[in-house]
Design an enzyme around this catalytic site. Sequence first.
Site, PDB file in Angstrom:
ATOM      1  N   ASP A   1      -7.099 -12.882  -1.941  1.00  0.00           N
ATOM      2  CA  ASP A   1      -6.947 -11.106  -1.070  1.00  0.00           C
ATOM      3  C   ASP A   1      -5.925 -11.704  -3.110  1.00  0.00           C
ATOM      4  OD1 ASP A   1      -5.031  -8.643  -0.640  1.00  0.00           O
ATOM      5  OD2 ASP A   1      -3.406  -9.717  -0.071  1.00  0.00           O
TER       6      ASP A   1
ATOM      7  N   ASN B   1       0.424 -11.662   7.736  1.00  0.00           N
ATOM      8  CA  ASN B   1       0.483 -10.897   6.892  1.00  0.00           C
ATOM      9  C   ASN B   1       0.135  -9.421   7.116  1.00  0.00           C
ATOM     10  OD1 ASN B   1       0.023 -13.370   4.731  1.00  0.00           O
ATOM     11  ND2 ASN B   1       2.250 -12.309   5.173  1.00  0.00           N
TER      12      ASN B   1
ATOM     13  N   HIS C   1      -6.138 -11.300   6.269  1.00  0.00           N
ATOM     14  CA  HIS C   1      -4.902 -12.143   6.091  1.00  0.00           C
ATOM     15  C   HIS C   1      -3.789 -12.304   7.378  1.00  0.00           C
ATOM     16  CE1 HIS C   1      -2.859  -8.209   4.942  1.00  0.00           C
ATOM     17  NE2 HIS C   1      -3.666  -7.572   3.957  1.00  0.00           N
TER      18      HIS C   1
ATOM     19  N   HIS D   1       1.265  -1.328  -0.149  1.00  0.00           N
ATOM     20  CA  HIS D   1      -0.061  -0.394  -0.010  1.00  0.00           C
ATOM     21  C   HIS D   1       0.938   1.085   0.324  1.00  0.00           C
ATOM     22  CE1 HIS D   1      -3.795  -2.087   1.644  1.00  0.00           C
ATOM     23  NE2 HIS D   1      -2.939  -2.909   1.218  1.00  0.00           N
TER      24      HIS D   1
ATOM     25  N   ASP E   1      -2.227 -19.545  -0.899  1.00  0.00           N
ATOM     26  CA  ASP E   1      -1.409 -19.545  -1.955  1.00  0.00           C
ATOM     27  C   ASP E   1      -0.454 -20.218  -2.312  1.00  0.00           C
ATOM     28  OD1 ASP E   1      -0.161 -17.632  -0.782  1.00  0.00           O
ATOM     29  OD2 ASP E   1      -0.716 -16.720  -2.124  1.00  0.00           O
ATOM     30  N   GLY E   2       0.301 -20.303  -1.032  1.00  0.00           N
ATOM     31  CA  GLY E   2       1.315 -21.278  -0.903  1.00  0.00           C
ATOM     32  C   GLY E   2       2.806 -20.040  -1.097  1.00  0.00           C
ATOM     33  N   ILE E   3       2.743 -18.655  -0.549  1.00  0.00           N
ATOM     34  CA  ILE E   3       3.622 -17.880  -1.299  1.00  0.00           C
ATOM     35  C   ILE E   3       3.555 -16.696   0.310  1.00  0.00           C
ATOM     36  CG2 ILE E   3       4.043 -15.686  -2.898  1.00  0.00           C
ATOM     37  CD1 ILE E   3       3.146 -16.801  -4.670  1.00  0.00           C
ATOM     38  N   HIS E   4       1.988 -16.728   0.336  1.00  0.00           N
ATOM     39  CA  HIS E   4       1.875 -15.637   1.631  1.00  0.00           C
ATOM     40  C   HIS E   4       2.088 -16.112   2.741  1.00  0.00           C
ATOM     41  CE1 HIS E   4      -0.051 -13.220  -1.087  1.00  0.00           C
ATOM     42  NE2 HIS E   4       0.038 -11.979  -0.156  1.00  0.00           N
TER      43      HIS E   4
ATOM     44  N   ARG F   1       7.611 -13.272  24.316  1.00  0.00           N
ATOM     45  CA  ARG F   1       7.060 -12.622  25.293  1.00  0.00           C
ATOM     46  C   ARG F   1       5.804 -11.299  24.756  1.00  0.00           C
ATOM     47  NH1 ARG F   1      12.703 -12.661  26.296  1.00  0.00           N
ATOM     48  NH2 ARG F   1      12.988 -13.917  28.065  1.00  0.00           N
TER      49      ARG F   1
END
Length: 444
Positions: free
Chosen positions: A322, A261, A258, A163, A297-300, A269
């Site tokens: 996303d 992420n 999400h 962003h 998705d196997g990436i995030h 702690r």
Amino acid sequence: MPATTRDPAPRITKFTNCRLPRGNQLVEQDLWIDSRSGRILKDQEAFYEFQLSPDQVVDLGGRILAPGLIDVQLNGAYGFDFSVPQSTPEEYEKGLHEVNRELVRTGVTSYLPTVVSSNPEVYWKVLPSLGPSGDHRRAEDGAESLGAHVEGPFISPGRNGVHKVEVLRAAHTFQDIIDCYGADNIPPRSEQTYGAITPPPAATSPIKMITAAPEVGDMMSNIREIVSRGIIYSIGHSDATYEQGLAALDEGATMVTHLFNAMRPFYHRNPGIFGLLGQSEYETEQHSRPYYGVIADGIHLHPTSIKIAFNAHRSGLILVTDAMKLCGLPDGVYEWTNGERIVKRGARLTLEGSDKIAGSSATLIECVNNFRRWAGATTAEAIRAVTEIPARMLGLDGVKGSLDSGADADLVVLGETDDPDAGPILTVDQVWKFGVKVYDAEKE
């Protein structure tokens, strides 16, 4: 919700020889639907009390018949970006309609079009087109909006992801929020008093959910006002501590955007936002554990991170894509909303010149297959994460994401094939919207 097509559809359809997700298991059971009302029928009542006979009987050959999939975080697809105004509102809505017709082919029948952090002028232009589709929508229009998800701009500059920092803001009063999104895009305050857990039903207004960092500005003091207007408050893009997360739940936050992420990482702690999943179901009188989005998705996320979250709080996990406008497009380099460029390589999207993840290009059914494999979830549990659970989070339990009588007849027929690398995977074979078949893979 009446369904209208060019060719009259059979009114009463009976599905037989199929398996329905009920709880955490698949159950062999018939299902009756009515294309005139667009809803699911109570089969015993339809047959014995009203003496209805099906106009057609569909034998699914043992396949799964599930509610239509719901994606609560979708930034765009098939070349269209919800955050980019077009030259005219008509052109914007034309692109939106094209996405809806394509999206339904992936099994998604309802979704929250998501607008990323932008200048106020962008929200004023695009949000009026992104509200709930309403009662007069046709089945042939494809997937429907359940209301907009505005992700930002009230987020942490240190947890912004991709962003653009220049457009981020801090809200000090609720008027700051109104000025940003536009007064016409926020529902009025309900006269009835509601608790922090269950917001009132949203009035006819575009915004359904807001993702914001509770620790930025005076956002914490505005959460209750947001929720009182029927808007879901989701903690996200946040550097909040565990204690600040608990305070946000006390004020009415019910969702985490999400998980893992763009937020403070787990530390032994200070467990951060992830620690909210460790609360007992009713830790205090004010709040329960939040729902939370997961991008499988196997990436995030690493598969083990997904499994840990699922085991911590199974009834709160919601699979989201996303996905950006690059979903469904070939690999390459593409312009993004803020003038920067995104590199697409398969499902992986990164900001050009960096390793920053820039959203996803996976479909929701791909996320379901990954989640089922990685988390050890049953097929029914994986389906719940894109149907029943998001519907409950949105306050649409029994309307969407359900196979109970009276629910909208939004359905997906799932086949199962064996992939030599991934093992058994679910495939979208048919999609029905309001009781009318709108996609059939065998006829493509």
